[in-house]
Design an enzyme around this catalytic site. Structure first.
Site, PDB file in Angstrom:
ATOM      1  N   CYS A   1       0.798  -1.234   0.000  1.00 11.31           N
ATOM      2  CA  CYS A   1       0.000   0.000   0.000  1.00 11.31           C
ATOM      3  C   CYS A   1       0.824   1.274   0.000  1.00 11.31           C
ATOM      4  CB  CYS A   1      -0.972  -0.001   1.174  1.00 11.31           C
ATOM      5  SG  CYS A   1      -0.181   0.078   2.809  1.00 11.31           S
TER       6      CYS A   1
ATOM      7  N   HIS B   1      -2.355   1.122   6.830  1.00 11.35           N
ATOM      8  CA  HIS B   1      -2.731   1.116   5.407  1.00 11.35           C
ATOM      9  C   HIS B   1      -2.868   2.553   4.906  1.00 11.35           C
ATOM     10  CE1 HIS B   1      -4.375  -0.052   1.609  1.00 11.35           C
ATOM     11  NE2 HIS B   1      -5.497   0.622   1.834  1.00 11.35           N
TER      12      HIS B   1
ATOM     13  N   ASP C   1      -7.859   4.076  -3.715  1.00 12.34           N
ATOM     14  CA  ASP C   1      -7.026   3.109  -2.998  1.00 12.34           C
ATOM     15  C   ASP C   1      -6.544   2.047  -3.984  1.00 12.34           C
ATOM     16  OD1 ASP C   1      -5.760   1.443  -1.264  1.00 12.34           O
ATOM     17  OD2 ASP C   1      -7.516   0.960  -0.037  1.00 12.34           O
TER      18      ASP C   1
END
Length: 622
Positions: free
Chosen positions: A431, A468, A484
């Site tokens: 991430c 994250h 995302d």
């Protein structure tokens, strides 16, 4: 039908000898300036263009040569990168037909010839007459007109009067041309600057006036068209000032930039109508540590190394096609418009960029390389359509993976290391890497991006660390999305950063729900992460990455992880377990042998790995 005027009929009308008429065109030193002006005026009234130079030299009436007319000094043909490339394309075709190339510089200040008639130009003095003499004496079969000279330029008029076939590099009302749509290209450049929030823009154009001097109407056709397009792209709210860049060289570009940066309220962006000017401007901007955005035009070879945002045009191909129009009887094209492309590099940043944005080193992003990596060729507007298309392209190309952690290399999340890994080496990442890269892309296009740290899972069941990275992306008009690209099994596309109800993405359903203190992202009604709206700094993301890649309890230090998700399924490699998940169906799972594990990593499912890396991963055991 009236007979065509001849040398003899001009002599009779002017009351001079035929030799004097000939001298007026080919030997001006043999006549007084007054006598020559009188003869040329009578010739013009009768429509006599002068002796046929080709007929004088060859009985066939062909000279076996084409001329190149340009409005700068002769040395520019060998030093200016645009002209060099253009002439290179022309020469390729000329060589094939054994045709010579004659360079004809019309080295007269353009402001003296702008929209002049032939008679007016002759009255301007010896410089114009001497340059016109070169046009009249040129032994050529056709002419290649560079530098965006207008239809009414004296040299262009003189060529037409001689009935010399002419090919232009600007779109004109009559006659053949091979051109780009300068106005449309300028409009795209203006829209890009507007998307970045720039409303105070200076346009620097080629001019014989001193660098930095204010300009009313630019002297070349291409400058006028590009300026008009930039104004249209910026919109009516923008304040645009036009200044001289001098004679199209880096040094004069620096002088123009110094004048602009020294103003009480300097512009936030400077758009030059050539890369040569822009490179000089950019050098000074960087020397002074200014955040002023700079754009160019042409995409000459030096532009890429300098990180210059510019308009790319096919310069060499333009030269080839112009030569074919003149020389190739089988070539039927006459009015050709070539495509252009906006190439975004590090020289343009959102208006007001400061240490807050540069802590992410966004300006170092090679956007062109990223777009090639993800295979995106669409528009680059700062809107929801572009953001969604890039999000899809990113997820389809760059896999989620933690393999560098397992290989003992660790993970670095500064942009330099991230783009070297994910873009240049065509690896994947997790991430922090994926989000860092996508955030830089979005900022370079013109979005504002806030990096947010989320807790993974349902906070009602377990409170985990903020491990994250997600992105809040804001368009210039204020519309916001949650993006995302780094969850692995999360969003396929951005969703509104608001309580907008369930969002269907293929077989997957997502919803963003606001709680008392946090936002929750739900998949099929179950929270998969939660986060606040507090923007994070690089030190926050760097610290979170260190914990994720080193903390023994982290799931990413215990086994290899590779994840791919599309609109119908999620495929996961967790250690040696390979699974396929589809909503409403049992998850398919199986343990892989060494060979199956290696083959899967070599397939399109995995990132690009060396055989040594694959062997090391095969040898790994939990």
């Amino acid at each position: 039908m009236a007979s065509r005027p001849t040398l003899k009929s001009v002599a009779e009308a002017a009351g001079v000898s035929t030799a004097q008429v000939s001298y007026a065109f080919s030997r001006p030193d043999r006549l007084s300036a007054q006598a020559r002006a009188h003869i040329l005026k009578i010739a013009g009234q009768l429509g006599y263009p002068g002796p046929n130079a080709a007929a004088r030299s060859l009985r066939t009436g062909r000279a076996g040569a084409i001329g190149v007319l340009f409005a700068v000094e002769l040395s520019a043909a060998f030093s200016d990168p645009y002209l060099r490339d253009l002439l290179g394309g022309l020469a390729e075709v000329a060589e094939q037909s054994r045709t010579s190339v004659v360079l004809i510089p019309f080295d007269v200040p353009l402001y003296q010839t702008l929209d002049h008639t032939l008679d007016q130009a002759l009255e301007d003095g010896d410089a114009v007459r001497q340059s016109l003499d070169a046009v009249h004496r040129a032994v050529i079969d056709g002419a290649f007109v560079a530098d965006g000279l207008s239809d009414e330029h004296p040299a262009v008029r003189a060529l037409r009067d001689r009935r010399i076939p002419v090919i232009r590099e600007s779109i004109t009302a009559e006659g053949p041309y091979v051109a780009i749509d300068d106005r449309a290209a300028g409009r795209e450049l203006g829209r890009h600057l507007a998307n970045l929030g720039h409303r105070d823009v200076a346009v620097v154009v080629y001019s014989e006036k001193p660098p930095g001097a204010s300009i009313g109407t630019p002297e070349t056709l291409y400058s006028r068209l590009r300026l008009a397009g930039i104004r249209e792209g910026l919109g009516p709210e923008a304040r645009v000032q036009v200044v001289s860049g001098g004679s199209d060289g880096p040094d004069s570009g620096r002088v123009a930039a110094a004048a602009l940066l020294g103003l009480p309220s300097p512009p936030t962006a400077i758009a030059a109508d050539s890369d040569v000017l822009a490179l000089g401007i950019l050098n000074l901007v960087r020397e002074k540590g200014s955040q002023t955005s700079v754009t160019g035009f042409d995409d000459v070879p030096a532009a890429a190394g300098a990180g210059l945002t510019t308009i790319r045009q096919p310069i060499r191909e333009k030269g080839r096609l112009m030569a074919r129009v003149l020389l190739d009887p089988a070539f039927t094209g006459e009015r050709i418009v070539l495509p252009t492309e906006l190439v975004l590099r590090s020289s343009t940043l959102p208006e007001g960029s400061s240490a807050v944005s540069t802590q992410w080193n966004t300006e170092s992003l090679d956007l062109e390389a990223y777009l090639r990596r993800v295979g995106y060729t669409g528009p680059l507007e700062a809107d929801g359509k572009t953001l969604t298309a890039l999000h899809h392209a990113h997820l389809a190309t760059i896999p989620f993976e933690n393999l560098d952690v397992i290989l003992g290399r660790g993970v670095q999340v500064d942009l330099e290391h991230v783009q070297a890994k994910l873009v240049e080496r065509e690896r994947g990442g997790y991430c922090y890497e994926q989000g860092t890269l996508f955030a830089a892309v979005a900022e370079r296009i013109g979005f504002q991006v806030d990096r947010l740290l989320a807790r993974v899972g349902d906070p009602d069941e377990h409170i985990g660390p903020r491990s994250h990275l997600v992105l809040r992306v804001t368009a210039p008009g204020g519309e916001q999305w949650l993006a995302d690209v780094g969850f692995g099994s999360g969003l396929l596309a951005p969703i509104p950063f608001a309580e907008a109800g369930p969002q269907q993405q293929g077989v997957w359903e997502y919803e963003l729900v606001r709680g008392p203190d946090t936002w929750r992202l739900q998949e099929s009604g179950k929270a998969i992460m939660s986060f606040t709206e507090e923007p994070q700094h690089f030190v926050d993301v760097d610290g979170a990455n260190f914990n994720t890649s080193h903390r023994p309890a982290s799931p990413f230090v215990r086994r290899p992880v590779v994840v791919r998700k599309d609109s119908t399924s999620v495929r996961r490699l967790l250690g040696r377990e390979y699974s396929v998940e589809r909503p409403g169906e049992p998850i398919e799972k199986r343990e892989l042998t060494d060979d199956e594990f290696a083959d899967l990593l070599r397939s399109d499912f995995g990132p690009r790995l060396t055989e040594a890396e694959i062997s090391a991963l095969v040898a790994w055991h939990e």
